[in-house]
Write an enzyme that holds these catalytic residues in place. Structure first.
Site, PDB file in Angstrom:
ATOM      1  N   GLN A  50      -3.502  -7.240 -12.095  1.00 32.82           N
ATOM      2  CA  GLN A  50      -4.904  -7.052 -12.438  1.00 32.82           C
ATOM      3  C   GLN A  50      -5.049  -5.773 -13.262  1.00 32.82           C
ATOM      4  OE1 GLN A  50      -6.292  -6.535  -8.510  1.00 32.82           O
ATOM      5  NE2 GLN A  50      -6.075  -8.660  -7.957  1.00 32.82           N
TER       6      GLN A  50
ATOM      7  N   VAL B  94      -4.621   9.841  -2.519  1.00 33.51           N
ATOM      8  CA  VAL B  94      -5.865   9.144  -2.212  1.00 33.51           C
ATOM      9  C   VAL B  94      -6.064   9.133  -0.703  1.00 33.51           C
ATOM     10  CG1 VAL B  94      -5.757   7.677  -4.265  1.00 33.51           C
ATOM     11  CG2 VAL B  94      -4.688   6.904  -2.133  1.00 33.51           C
TER      12      VAL B  94
ATOM     13  N   SER C  50      -8.954  -8.519  -4.690  1.00 36.72           N
ATOM     14  CA  SER C  50      -7.821  -8.012  -3.909  1.00 36.72           C
ATOM     15  C   SER C  50      -8.048  -6.572  -3.474  1.00 36.72           C
ATOM     16  CB  SER C  50      -6.532  -8.077  -4.740  1.00 36.72           C
ATOM     17  OG  SER C  50      -6.066  -9.391  -4.865  1.00 36.72           O
TER      18      SER C  50
ATOM     19  N   HIS D 102       1.553  -4.496  -5.419  1.00 35.47           N
ATOM     20  CA  HIS D 102       0.236  -5.013  -5.039  1.00 35.47           C
ATOM     21  C   HIS D 102      -0.074  -4.734  -3.566  1.00 35.47           C
ATOM     22  CE1 HIS D 102      -2.851  -8.100  -4.095  1.00 35.47           C
ATOM     23  NE2 HIS D 102      -3.222  -7.909  -5.354  1.00 35.47           N
TER      24      HIS D 102
ATOM     25  N   ASN E 117     -10.733 -14.296  -8.041  1.00 36.76           N
ATOM     26  CA  ASN E 117     -11.032 -13.643  -9.319  1.00 36.76           C
ATOM     27  C   ASN E 117     -11.255 -14.670 -10.430  1.00 36.76           C
ATOM     28  OD1 ASN E 117     -10.503 -11.191  -7.984  1.00 36.76           O
ATOM     29  ND2 ASN E 117      -8.329 -11.345  -8.472  1.00 36.76           N
TER      30      ASN E 117
ATOM     31  N   ASP F  72       1.484   8.876   0.963  1.00 33.99           N
ATOM     32  CA  ASP F  72       0.161   8.625   1.529  1.00 33.99           C
ATOM     33  C   ASP F  72       0.164   7.527   2.583  1.00 33.99           C
ATOM     34  OD1 ASP F  72      -1.366  10.560   0.418  1.00 33.99           O
ATOM     35  OD2 ASP F  72      -2.291   9.321  -1.133  1.00 33.99           O
TER      36      ASP F  72
ATOM     37  N   ASP G 216       0.998  -9.490   2.085  1.00 34.28           N
ATOM     38  CA  ASP G 216       1.041  -9.272   0.644  1.00 34.28           C
ATOM     39  C   ASP G 216       2.495  -9.172   0.194  1.00 34.28           C
ATOM     40  OD1 ASP G 216       0.262  -8.120  -2.051  1.00 34.28           O
ATOM     41  OD2 ASP G 216      -1.679  -8.132  -1.059  1.00 34.28           O
TER      42      ASP G 216
ATOM     43  N   ASN H 217      -4.446  13.572   3.700  1.00 36.03           N
ATOM     44  CA  ASN H 217      -3.521  14.713   3.696  1.00 36.03           C
ATOM     45  C   ASN H 217      -3.781  15.684   2.549  1.00 36.03           C
ATOM     46  OD1 ASN H 217      -2.690  13.177   1.553  1.00 36.03           O
ATOM     47  ND2 ASN H 217      -0.614  12.798   2.316  1.00 36.03           N
TER      48      ASN H 217
ATOM     49  N   TYR I  50     -12.446 -20.618   4.022  1.00 31.54           N
ATOM     50  CA  TYR I  50     -12.418 -21.163   5.377  1.00 31.54           C
ATOM     51  C   TYR I  50     -13.327 -20.341   6.288  1.00 31.54           C
ATOM     52  CZ  TYR I  50      -8.444 -24.241   4.391  1.00 31.54           C
ATOM     53  OH  TYR I  50      -7.640 -25.234   3.907  1.00 31.54           O
TER      54      TYR I  50
END
Length: 707
Positions: free
Chosen positions: A87, A172, A310, A155, A246, A126, A117, A168, A260
């Site tokens: 993406q 991020v 995602s 991903h 998407n 991180d 995934d 931390n 579902y």
């Protein structure tokens, strides 16, 4: 662009002897053995407990045809491929106010989030402190794999960082920061996998007791194997978060498994609170979260921006982790997330309940703040229900109602209000029926209506100080086929009685009547059709349902169909909401539904015999049942037969095909049945009788409708 998508679809089966990787859903040992015996090779076996096993392997077209006829086989489907598609660029922690709850000490510690995934980079600065045990369906390849479930794509690592990167001071921070992450690697480094692999990963995570499952993957078509796994996980108190897809801009295009009902489908927003252009839309969208240009972790300790549903999905998964850490159940977590979402003003099929609001959802914590324990409501002083329309003509109708309670009053005045649909203010009429000193049904004939016009009416009751009304019900005057929907009755935790009224047949001699119903907001994924049977005269008809979800709003509508192809008529759509349980003191204790009042061996000495041989074919809502009159002794002039059928576990609501076959000699019999529940096991048998009062039944056999 990077998005994890299950994009493969099952190819049409050819007539030749082709062999493909397929998945066979079984039940019982006989089904397992049948699948294994028919397989050219078996690659995997997944045990979903009471739901049955799944056999994954290579099967020929001929083997598939044989398996689809077996009562111990629930479904056969191709093992579709799964892909992780790149993406464009990620942001959102500040927008959903996750940083606010971090400052209040809410970090998700004690919760477990499974990321299904491409894996998680076990060395990422991180993530390393938060990564726990993992599982690999597709093993990591290359020289940088510390674990089989390590990420060789990026991903999965990106999604993990959004959900639960540590706080931390570098890189991020996640929506939660101290939950335990579990990599469930169901996609390879090239972004490919299989539906059976995803199902295997779901089962593994559920078996470990992980409370949150995050799935940034999807398919335009469903997979029974994956839904088996979702239901297995849901039964084990997992909250399941899945990407809406998407495919946007588009309409009614939410991908599976998000479509579902077991999963929360998550749409994507951009900065400024606009919906992301790529975000799939549909009534299954349950919530939305930031998904455009979101910065997060990628493999090799790096950071990048990606976009997609995602990315929106792990925002919600991280928030679910914060709530699970407070002690909320999966059901409570899901409800809290939607009830506290921020309305952005977009259509509900785009934003669902609205934008994720972590601060409001988490609140002050402490056992979930008992969010769903409202005070006991005051009893309604009066109670009235709108009933059905009877004796409907071109210019007249009889309206029905039911006074259900008097409250503290000794009597109440009841009546009706009716109007032309779409013009209540200009056409409303009131007709008073009179005073009632006891509960019960009441009715009133009205005349002077306009032919072939749709009307709505409701019942009312007043004690002089207050007034209550029932739900509005629609009807149409005229001489054609006419069906109306009435409010549901006997609504419990997972039960309800649907009510309809065949008001007129017009020029037809008969019509098949029944209901469509679905969970509100998830019509595509949950639509069910229930045939009640054939009617040759007007009147009320009902259908009892016993497998509904608790605390769920359902939409239903009655229909009438004279020949399954033309002149079908529908009533108006009505809703009802199930409660928490049918009986909170003794839940899940049904009354032996498989033991109806009938002889176990009816007349074994009858001068004829029948055998049910199974099904010629089965679709998602219909089947062709086949059997044979195998013996007919001398002196028997004729034998009449019918197929009886019911959903397994609910034999008390047996249906019979009304147009019975009459045979004058032994031979084959068959019959079409409609309105079956998709993806469920049904049971059938043949009943046969002669003019002398002899009656026999064939052995019962089972078949499974397609999902």
């Amino acid at each position: 662009m990077v998005a994890a998508e299950i994009i493969g679809t099952a190819a049409a089966r050819g007539s030749g002897t082709t062999r493909k990787r397929r998945v066979v859903g079984t039940k019982g040992l006989f089904g397992i053995e049948a699948a294994k015996n028919e397989a050219d090779s078996v690659d995997n076996e997944i045990d979903f407990g009471d739901r049955g096993d799944v056999i994954v392997g290579s099967f020929s077209d001929e083997a598939v045809a044989r398996l689809e006829k077996k009562s111990d086989v629930r479904y056969v489907e191709d093992d579709i491929e799964v892909y992780a598609l790149e993406q464009t660029k990620p942001w959102g922690i500040d927008r959903v106010d996750a940083d606010v709850v971090h400052g209040n000490g809410k970090t998700g510690e004690g919760a477990h989030i499974a990321i299904l995934d491409t894996g998680i980079d076990s060395d990422h600065p991180d993530l390393q402190a938060n990564v726990g045990e993992g599982y690999a369906v597709e093993e990591c390849s290359g020289g940088d794999c510390n674990e089989d479930w390590d990420d060789d794509h990026s991903h999965g690592t990106h999604c993990a960082g959004i959900a639960n990167a540590v706080d931390n001071g570098k890189g991020v921070v996640g929506v939660s920061t101290e939950a335990t992450l579990h990599a469930v690697k169901v996609l390879s480094g090239e972004g490919s996998g299989s539906a059976s692999g995803v199902a295997e990963g779901i089962k593994w995570a559920a078996d470990q007791g992980y409370g949150v499952l995050s799935m940034s993957l999807g398919a335009s078509s469903g997979s029974s194997t994956i839904q088996d796994a979702l239901q297995y996980a849901q039964e084990r108190d997992c909250v399941i978060i899945a990407a809406a897809g998407n495919a946007g801009p588009c309409t009614d295009c939410v991908h599976y498994p998000g479509a579902y009902p077991e999963a929360m489908a998550v749409g994507s927003t951009a900065e400024g609170d606009a919906m992301s252009e790529f975000s799939s839309t549909g009534e299954e969208v349950e919530i939305c979260a930031p998904g455009s240009d979101v910065l997060s972790c990628v493999k090799d300790g790096d950071y990048k921006k990606y976009s997609g549903t995602s990315m929106a999905t792990p925002h919600v998964a991280g928030a679910a982790g914060l709530l699970r850490a407070q002690g909320l159940s999966a059901e409570e977590t899901r409800k809290r997330l939607t009830e506290t979402a921020e309305d952005l003003g977009h259509d509900s099929n785009e934003q669902g309940a609205g934008l994720l609001n972590v601060e409001k959802a988490v609140g002050d914590g402490g056992g979930g703040d008992e969010p769903d324990e409202p005070d006991e409501p005051e009893p309604t002083p009066l109670g009235v229900e709108t009933g059905s329309v009877t004796e409907l003509g071109e210019t007249e109708a009889t309206l029905g109602g039911n006074l259900t309670g008097l409250g503290d009053s000794s009597s109440a005045t009841v009546g009706f209000r009716y109007w032309e649909s779409g013009d209540r203010e200009g056409t409303e009429q009131t007709v008073e029926v009179g005073s009632r000193d006891a509960t019960g049904e009441f009715s009133q004939a009205v005349t002077g209506l306009t032919a072939e016009v749709s009307y709505q009416f409701l019942a009312y009751a007043t004690d002089g100080d207050s007034e209550v009304t029932g739900a509005a019900v629609e009807f149409t005057t005229g001489s054609g086929l006419n069906v109306s929907t009435a409010p549901a009755t006997n609504v419990g935790g997972n039960t309800a009685t649907l009510v309809g009224n065949l008001q007129g047949l017009g020029d037809f001699d008969e019509a098949d009547v029944g209901f469509h119903y679905w969970a509100e907001g998830k019509k595509k994924a949950t639509l069910e059709i229930r045939e009640v049977g054939e009617r040759t005269s007007p009147g009320e008809f009902t259908f009892d349902i016993s497998d509904l979800r608790t605390d769920t709003t359902y939409v239903f509508v009655a229909y009438g169909d004279p020949d399954w192809s033309e002149a079908e008529d529908f009533g108006s759509e009505l809703t009802f909401t199930t409660g928490s349980t049918d009986d909170p003191d003794e839940p899940d204790e049904p009354d032996e539904p498989d033991e109806p009042d009938e002889p176990d061996e009816p007349n074994p000495d009858a001068p004829f015999a029948v055998e049910a041989t199974g099904t010629d074919w089965v679709t998602r809502g219909a089947a062709k049942l086949v059997g044979e009159l195998t013996r007919m002794d001398d002196g028997v002039g004729r034998v009449q037969t019918e197929f009886q059928y019911w959903m397994k576990g609910n034999k008390s609501s047996t249906f019979a095909v009304d147009d019975a076959d009459t045979l004058y000699r032994p031979g084959e019999i068959d019959e079409m049945v409609w309105g079956l529940r998709r993806g469920e096991t049904h049971v059938s048998r043949i009943r046969a009788w002669d003019d002398n009062g002899n009656e026999v039944f064939s052995d019962e056999f089972e078949f499974v409708t397609q999902s």
